[in-house]
Structures are given as structure tokens and as C-alpha cells.
Design a protein around this motif. Structure first.
Motif, PDB file in Angstrom:
ATOM      1  N   ILE A 220      74.783 102.298  -3.543  1.00  0.00           N
ATOM      2  CA  ILE A 220      76.185 102.331  -3.126  1.00  0.00           C
ATOM      3  C   ILE A 220      76.350 103.200  -1.886  1.00  0.00           C
ATOM      4  CG2 ILE A 220      78.488 103.149  -3.788  1.00  0.00           C
ATOM      5  CD1 ILE A 220      77.728 102.337  -6.668  1.00  0.00           C
ATOM      6  N   LEU A 221      75.701 104.342  -1.881  1.00  0.00           N
ATOM      7  CA  LEU A 221      75.782 105.238  -0.728  1.00  0.00           C
ATOM      8  C   LEU A 221      75.228 104.562   0.523  1.00  0.00           C
ATOM      9  CD1 LEU A 221      76.546 108.059   0.235  1.00  0.00           C
ATOM     10  CD2 LEU A 221      74.268 108.821  -0.429  1.00  0.00           C
ATOM     11  N   TYR A 222      74.142 103.806   0.363  1.00  0.00           N
ATOM     12  CA  TYR A 222      73.535 103.096   1.487  1.00  0.00           C
ATOM     13  C   TYR A 222      74.469 102.009   2.022  1.00  0.00           C
ATOM     14  CZ  TYR A 222      70.359  99.906   3.903  1.00  0.00           C
ATOM     15  OH  TYR A 222      69.769  99.078   4.826  1.00  0.00           O
ATOM     16  N   LYS A 223      75.114 101.281   1.135  1.00  0.00           N
ATOM     17  CA  LYS A 223      75.969 100.154   1.544  1.00  0.00           C
ATOM     18  C   LYS A 223      77.373 100.586   1.957  1.00  0.00           C
ATOM     19  CE  LYS A 223      73.515  96.428   1.046  1.00  0.00           C
ATOM     20  NZ  LYS A 223      73.353  95.494   2.147  1.00  0.00           N
ATOM     21  N   TRP A 224      77.785 101.802   1.612  1.00  0.00           N
ATOM     22  CA  TRP A 224      79.158 102.238   1.839  1.00  0.00           C
ATOM     23  C   TRP A 224      79.518 102.329   3.317  1.00  0.00           C
ATOM     24  CZ3 TRP A 224      82.804 102.093  -1.614  1.00  0.00           C
ATOM     25  CH2 TRP A 224      84.020 102.678  -1.330  1.00  0.00           C
TER      26      TRP A 224
ATOM     27  N   TRP B 199      81.684 105.726 -13.748  1.00  0.00           N
ATOM     28  CA  TRP B 199      83.123 105.554 -13.598  1.00  0.00           C
ATOM     29  C   TRP B 199      83.748 106.633 -12.719  1.00  0.00           C
ATOM     30  CZ3 TRP B 199      83.019 100.881 -14.681  1.00  0.00           C
ATOM     31  CH2 TRP B 199      82.217 100.402 -15.698  1.00  0.00           C
ATOM     32  N   ILE B 200      82.921 107.476 -12.128  1.00  0.00           N
ATOM     33  CA  ILE B 200      83.432 108.429 -11.144  1.00  0.00           C
ATOM     34  C   ILE B 200      83.545 107.675  -9.825  1.00  0.00           C
ATOM     35  CG2 ILE B 200      82.954 110.549  -9.871  1.00  0.00           C
ATOM     36  CD1 ILE B 200      81.455 111.533 -12.330  1.00  0.00           C
ATOM     37  N   TRP B 201      84.747 107.455  -9.405  1.00  0.00           N
ATOM     38  CA  TRP B 201      84.972 106.644  -8.223  1.00  0.00           C
ATOM     39  C   TRP B 201      86.193 107.173  -7.482  1.00  0.00           C
ATOM     40  CZ3 TRP B 201      81.442 102.996  -7.021  1.00  0.00           C
ATOM     41  CH2 TRP B 201      81.688 102.240  -5.889  1.00  0.00           C
ATOM     42  N   ALA B 202      86.206 106.992  -6.175  1.00  0.00           N
ATOM     43  CA  ALA B 202      87.358 107.342  -5.342  1.00  0.00           C
ATOM     44  C   ALA B 202      87.441 106.313  -4.224  1.00  0.00           C
ATOM     45  CB  ALA B 202      87.207 108.743  -4.770  1.00  0.00           C
ATOM     46  N   SER B 203      88.595 106.232  -3.605  1.00  0.00           N
ATOM     47  CA  SER B 203      88.742 105.267  -2.513  1.00  0.00           C
ATOM     48  C   SER B 203      87.755 105.548  -1.388  1.00  0.00           C
ATOM     49  CB  SER B 203      90.174 105.268  -1.985  1.00  0.00           C
ATOM     50  OG  SER B 203      90.524 106.565  -1.549  1.00  0.00           O
ATOM     51  N   ASP B 204      87.415 106.821  -1.205  1.00  0.00           N
ATOM     52  CA  ASP B 204      86.352 107.184  -0.289  1.00  0.00           C
ATOM     53  C   ASP B 204      85.189 107.709  -1.130  1.00  0.00           C
ATOM     54  OD1 ASP B 204      84.812 107.784   1.905  1.00  0.00           O
ATOM     55  OD2 ASP B 204      85.850 109.662   2.339  1.00  0.00           O
ATOM     56  N   PHE B 205      84.214 106.857  -1.389  1.00  0.00           N
ATOM     57  CA  PHE B 205      83.123 107.157  -2.307  1.00  0.00           C
ATOM     58  C   PHE B 205      82.351 108.403  -1.900  1.00  0.00           C
ATOM     59  CE2 PHE B 205      78.764 106.590  -3.927  1.00  0.00           C
ATOM     60  CZ  PHE B 205      79.055 106.535  -5.283  1.00  0.00           C
ATOM     61  N   ILE B 206      82.297 108.687  -0.611  1.00  0.00           N
ATOM     62  CA  ILE B 206      81.538 109.834  -0.112  1.00  0.00           C
ATOM     63  C   ILE B 206      82.042 111.139  -0.734  1.00  0.00           C
ATOM     64  CG2 ILE B 206      80.873 111.099   1.975  1.00  0.00           C
ATOM     65  CD1 ILE B 206      79.669 108.253   1.688  1.00  0.00           C
ATOM     66  N   THR B 207      83.319 111.199  -1.070  1.00  0.00           N
ATOM     67  CA  THR B 207      83.875 112.437  -1.627  1.00  0.00           C
ATOM     68  C   THR B 207      83.378 112.713  -3.049  1.00  0.00           C
ATOM     69  OG1 THR B 207      85.842 111.291  -2.445  1.00  0.00           O
ATOM     70  CG2 THR B 207      85.966 112.269  -0.241  1.00  0.00           C
ATOM     71  N   VAL B 208      82.939 111.694  -3.765  1.00  0.00           N
ATOM     72  CA  VAL B 208      82.510 111.891  -5.155  1.00  0.00           C
ATOM     73  C   VAL B 208      81.013 111.702  -5.361  1.00  0.00           C
ATOM     74  CG1 VAL B 208      84.762 111.283  -6.091  1.00  0.00           C
ATOM     75  CG2 VAL B 208      83.019 109.504  -5.813  1.00  0.00           C
TER      76      VAL B 208
END
Length: 128
Positions: free
Chosen positions: A87-91, A23-32
């Protein structure tokens, strides 16, 4: 019963920590993503240390109930690492971002359900 709780509670705490990481999420996933991997890594480390400590206290051979709980927690956490990596790969593709958010939710809920059911079954077999 007290010995079981003393040996199993670190695995359940690690499970809850791993669950929170979904549930750790941000609009820019790279930041979290760093925080998410850090939490999952700490959870893996704590399960391994707890499993090692629990194995030193008993003299039984084979896979005990406490071992099953620790192994299920390790698997749950590794799925979290895999989901975060996916998620990181698809982001990088902006068109995929909505689908990876749904994938995150589906993986979180389904693996949590499987973990809880597997624990209930393992404990049920141990009690009977």
C-alpha cells in the motif's frame, strides 16, 4: 487443556492485534503507516517471545499444535507487513488509491479466513 490455552493465547492476542492493523486507515495513508507498522512489529515480537517461551516448557520434538498456531500467526502478521508495504508503495499514485483500499480489505478478509480455517483444522487433527 489449561496448558494449551496458557501457551496459545498470546498467539491469538497477537493475531487480533494484527487483524486490527488492517483497519487503521486515514484519507492520507502516510499519516497512519507508522502506527500500522508499529502494531505489526509489536505483534511479531510478541509471537516470537511467546513461541520461545512455549518451546521451553515442553520436551516433545517436532512441530506441536502450539508451534503450528504460532507459525500461522507469524505468517499472518508477515502478510500484514507485506500488505502495508505494498500500500505504501502504491500510495504515491493517486489513481491507485481506491484499488489499494480494496486490496487491503481483500487481503485482510482472505488471510483471516485462511488463518481461522488452518487453526480449526490443526486443532481438529490434534483432538482426534
Amino acid at each position: 487443556m489449561a496448558g494449551f490455552i496458557r501457551q496459545a493465547w498470546p498467539a491469538y492476542v497477537a493475531f487480533l492485534i494484527s487483524f486490527i492493523s488492517y483497519w487503521i486507515w486515514a484519507s492520507d495513508f502516510i499519516t497512519v503507516v507508522g502506527a500500522r507498522f508499529g502494531i505489526l512489529g509489536a505483534s511479531l515480537f510478541s509471537v516470537v517471545v511467546s513461541m520461545r517461551a512455549a518451546s521451553l516448557t515442553g520436551t516433545s520434538f517436532g512441530v506441536t499444535l502450539v508451534d503450528q498456531i504460532h507459525l500461522a500467526t507469524l505468517l499472518y502478521t508477515l502478510v500484514g507487513v507485506g500488505c502495508t508495504s505494498y500500500i505504501l508503495y502504491k500510495w504515491v499514485d493517486p489513481e491507485e488509491r481506491a484499488s489499494v483500499r480494496r486490496t487491503n480489505t481483500v487481503v485482510a478478509l482472505s488471510t483471516t479466513a485462511v488463518f481461522l480455517i488452518a487453526n480449526a483444522v490443526s486443532i481438529g487433527f490434534a483432538v482426534t
